[in-house]
Design an enzyme around this catalytic site. Structure first.
Site, PDB file in Angstrom:
ATOM      1  N   ARG A 167     139.881 -29.163   8.352  1.00  0.00           N
ATOM      2  CA  ARG A 167     138.845 -28.170   7.171  1.00  0.00           C
ATOM      3  C   ARG A 167     137.666 -29.089   7.060  1.00  0.00           C
ATOM      4  O   ARG A 167     136.714 -28.968   6.556  1.00  0.00           O
ATOM      5  CB  ARG A 167     139.464 -27.587   6.310  1.00  0.00           C
ATOM      6  CG  ARG A 167     138.446 -26.859   5.182  1.00  0.00           C
ATOM      7  CD  ARG A 167     139.332 -25.871   4.162  1.00  0.00           C
ATOM      8  NE  ARG A 167     140.142 -26.798   3.409  1.00  0.00           N
ATOM      9  CZ  ARG A 167     140.632 -26.511   2.473  1.00  0.00           C
ATOM     10  NH1 ARG A 167     141.555 -25.227   2.337  1.00  0.00           N
ATOM     11  NH2 ARG A 167     141.778 -27.765   1.181  1.00  0.00           N
TER      12      ARG A 167
ATOM     13  N   LYS B 146     134.219 -26.641   1.562  1.00  0.00           N
ATOM     14  CA  LYS B 146     134.422 -27.787   0.443  1.00  0.00           C
ATOM     15  C   LYS B 146     133.770 -28.311   0.254  1.00  0.00           C
ATOM     16  O   LYS B 146     134.119 -29.768   0.618  1.00  0.00           O
ATOM     17  CB  LYS B 146     135.687 -27.824   0.861  1.00  0.00           C
ATOM     18  CG  LYS B 146     136.540 -27.914  -0.897  1.00  0.00           C
ATOM     19  CD  LYS B 146     138.464 -28.174  -0.851  1.00  0.00           C
ATOM     20  CE  LYS B 146     139.406 -28.380  -1.847  1.00  0.00           C
ATOM     21  NZ  LYS B 146     139.150 -27.267  -3.242  1.00  0.00           N
TER      22      LYS B 146
ATOM     23  N   GLU C 100     137.242 -14.707  -4.801  1.00  0.00           N
ATOM     24  CA  GLU C 100     137.953 -16.142  -5.349  1.00  0.00           C
ATOM     25  C   GLU C 100     137.667 -16.142  -6.091  1.00  0.00           C
ATOM     26  O   GLU C 100     137.198 -15.575  -7.170  1.00  0.00           O
ATOM     27  CB  GLU C 100     138.479 -17.400  -3.810  1.00  0.00           C
ATOM     28  CG  GLU C 100     136.991 -18.105  -3.548  1.00  0.00           C
ATOM     29  CD  GLU C 100     136.973 -18.730  -2.605  1.00  0.00           C
ATOM     30  OE1 GLU C 100     138.498 -19.525  -2.268  1.00  0.00           O
ATOM     31  OE2 GLU C 100     135.863 -19.273  -1.847  1.00  0.00           O
TER      32      GLU C 100
HETATM   33  N1  PLP Z   1     139.546 -21.770  -3.178  1.00  0.00           N
HETATM   34  C1  PLP Z   1     138.846 -22.099  -3.654  1.00  0.00           C
HETATM   35  C2  PLP Z   1     137.497 -21.951  -4.184  1.00  0.00           C
HETATM   36  C3  PLP Z   1     139.582 -23.953  -3.300  1.00  0.00           C
HETATM   37  O1  PLP Z   1     139.106 -25.298  -4.588  1.00  0.00           O
HETATM   38  C4  PLP Z   1     141.002 -24.485  -2.692  1.00  0.00           C
HETATM   39  C5  PLP Z   1     141.196 -25.425  -3.000  1.00  0.00           C
HETATM   40  O2  PLP Z   1     141.612 -26.194  -1.864  1.00  0.00           O
HETATM   41  C6  PLP Z   1     141.593 -23.241  -2.384  1.00  0.00           C
HETATM   42  C7  PLP Z   1     140.572 -21.502  -2.350  1.00  0.00           C
HETATM   43  C8  PLP Z   1     142.443 -23.350  -2.064  1.00  0.00           C
HETATM   44  O3  PLP Z   1     143.328 -24.114  -0.840  1.00  0.00           O
HETATM   45  P1  PLP Z   1     143.926 -24.417  -0.306  1.00  0.00           P
HETATM   46  O4  PLP Z   1     144.945 -23.811  -0.660  1.00  0.00           O
HETATM   47  O5  PLP Z   1     143.346 -25.424   0.847  1.00  0.00           O
HETATM   48  O6  PLP Z   1     144.517 -25.927  -1.224  1.00  0.00           O
HETATM   49  C1  COI Z   2     143.071 -28.089  -4.600  1.00  0.00           C
HETATM   50  O1  COI Z   2     143.473 -27.073  -4.950  1.00  0.00           O
HETATM   51  O2  COI Z   2     142.952 -29.202  -3.803  1.00  0.00           O
HETATM   52  C2  COI Z   2     141.441 -27.856  -4.650  1.00  0.00           C
HETATM   53  O3  COI Z   2     140.512 -28.425  -4.703  1.00  0.00           O
HETATM   54  C3  COI Z   2     141.146 -26.912  -5.932  1.00  0.00           C
HETATM   55  C4  COI Z   2     139.734 -28.050  -7.106  1.00  0.00           C
HETATM   56  C5  COI Z   2     139.495 -27.071  -7.417  1.00  0.00           C
HETATM   57  C6  COI Z   2     140.908 -28.752  -7.950  1.00  0.00           C
END
Ligand code: PLP
Ligand code: COI
Length: 342
Positions: A82, A184, A220
């Site tokens: 990612r 991200k 989201e």
């Molecule tokens: N959506 C956003 C905007 C996020 O910052 C995060 C955190 O990483 C997620 C979703 C969840 O992603 P992940 O499950 O890869 O941590």
């Molecule tokens: C995560 O879940 O790792 C994120 O980056 C979310 C963050 C906004 C703390």
């Protein structure tokens, strides 16, 4: 190895400086070999690309102590991949995926004393990030970059852990159609700060963002994807090209289908449908699965039948299975768990 003297069970989601961090520098078209450093500060040009034009991306993943006493991380290869996509979108060089995983492993290993013990409810949060570091004044990508990984022990993202939260439908957008919502990038989070401060002032825990094009579909929150459970126990999760492809959500879809035998629909979810769901949760690395008890849309309340006291039954099963896999209580699918050899 002796653990640090930290009150693990009472940690919130905050920053605690740990001993070592990984640093690799990009210059003249290549990454250097990378080092571990004790220095938690960064000295930068006043005109660095990251400071002027927000050229910065990041990742988030966790290290866990398993029931067997091993230290593991969860699917770091997906974070590496990612981050590659995020880098491409912001015209940054890719940090090689195998080196990304190696940097995560080194950072965990050298901060092993900060990996919370099994059963404490805390984890070691890892933050890989990359930013443009040389002076940039015309709007263009930087030529020099830093890739870093630091670690910090954390507790639950939302105070109260598994207690259902209340969220509001935001009047702000976090992403644009064809924008950067699916990567991200730090800029997406800067965009969300006014919205989250506003939500907190009004007494809400988080925002639900709707699709920026039509404002009719669920996207989201500021830091997690949505999972809904229908009254007949189907898992429904929004599909959109302006949300972050959550690794937790992708893992839960697999868990729901393959471990729990549940039907899963990944599709556009109209906000109008939300009132008919039985359960709602936010999923992400930081959030794990945080149950949502109530959504407020300009004064109109949607109260899920699962209530404000406990996680819904299906959400709880998903939570228990995912955390069981992460903590070594349940056998993981091939390749999901990366053990850190100390
Ligand atoms: N959506 C956003 C905007 C996020 O910052 C995060 C955190 O990483 C997620 C979703 C969840 O992603 P992940 O499950 O890869 O941590
Ligand atoms: C995560 O879940 O790792 C994120 O980056 C979310 C963050 C906004 C703390």
């Amino acid at each position: 190895m002796e653990k640090k003297n930290i009150d693990w069970s009472n940690l919130g989601f905050g920053y605690i400086k740990t001993d070592k961090r990984y640093i690799s520098l990009y210059k003249d078209g290549k990454w250097d070999d990378g080092v571990m450093s004790e220095d938690d500060t960064i000295k930068l040009s006043e005109c660095a690309g990251v400071l002027q034009y927000a050229q910065t991306i990041f990742e988030g993943l966790k290290a866990y102590t398993t029931e067997q006493g091993k230290i593991v991380t969860f699917r770091p290869d997906l974070n590496a991949s990612r981050m590659k996509d995020s880098a491409a979108r912001l015209e940054m060089p890719v940090f090689p995926e195998d080196r990304f995983v190696d940097a995560v492993v080194k950072t965990v290993r050298e901060n092993a004393a900060y990996v919370p013990p099994y059963g404490s409810g805390a984890t070691l949060y890892l933050r890989p990030y990359m930013f443009g570091s040389n002076p940039v004044i015309g709007v263009k990508p930087a030529d020099e970059y830093q890739f870093r990984v630091f670690a910090t022990p954390v507790g639950p993202y939302f105070k109260g852990g598994a207690k259902p939260i209340t969220i509001k439908v935001s009047d702000f957008d976090r992403a644009a159609p064809n924008g950067t919502g699916n990567i991200k990038a730090g800029l997406n989070y800067a965009m969300s700060l006014h919205a989250i401060v506003t939500a907190h002032k009004e007494g809400f825990d988080e925002n639900m963002y709707l699709d920026p094009g039509t404002r009719t579909k669920v996207e989201e929150t500021g830091g997690a994807n949505f999972l809904f459970i229908t009254k007949d126990k189907k898992v429904v999760t929004p599909k959109s090209n302006s949300i972050l492809p959550s690794i937790t959500r992708r893992s839960l879809v697999h868990v729901a289908k393959e471990y729990l035998g549940l039907e899963v629909e990944e599709r556009e979810v109209l906000f109008d449908e939300v009132k008919d769901f039985a359960e709602c949760g936010l999923c992400g690395t930081a959030a794990v699965i945080s149950p949502v008890g109530k959504i407020v849309d300009h004064g109109k309340e949607i109260c899920f039948p699962s209530g404000m006291e406990d996680m819904g039954a299906v959400t709880k099963k998903l939570y228990d299975t995912l955390t069981g896999i992460q903590m070594g209580r349940i056998e993981a699918p091939e390749g999901w768990i990366k053990e850190i050899e100390l």
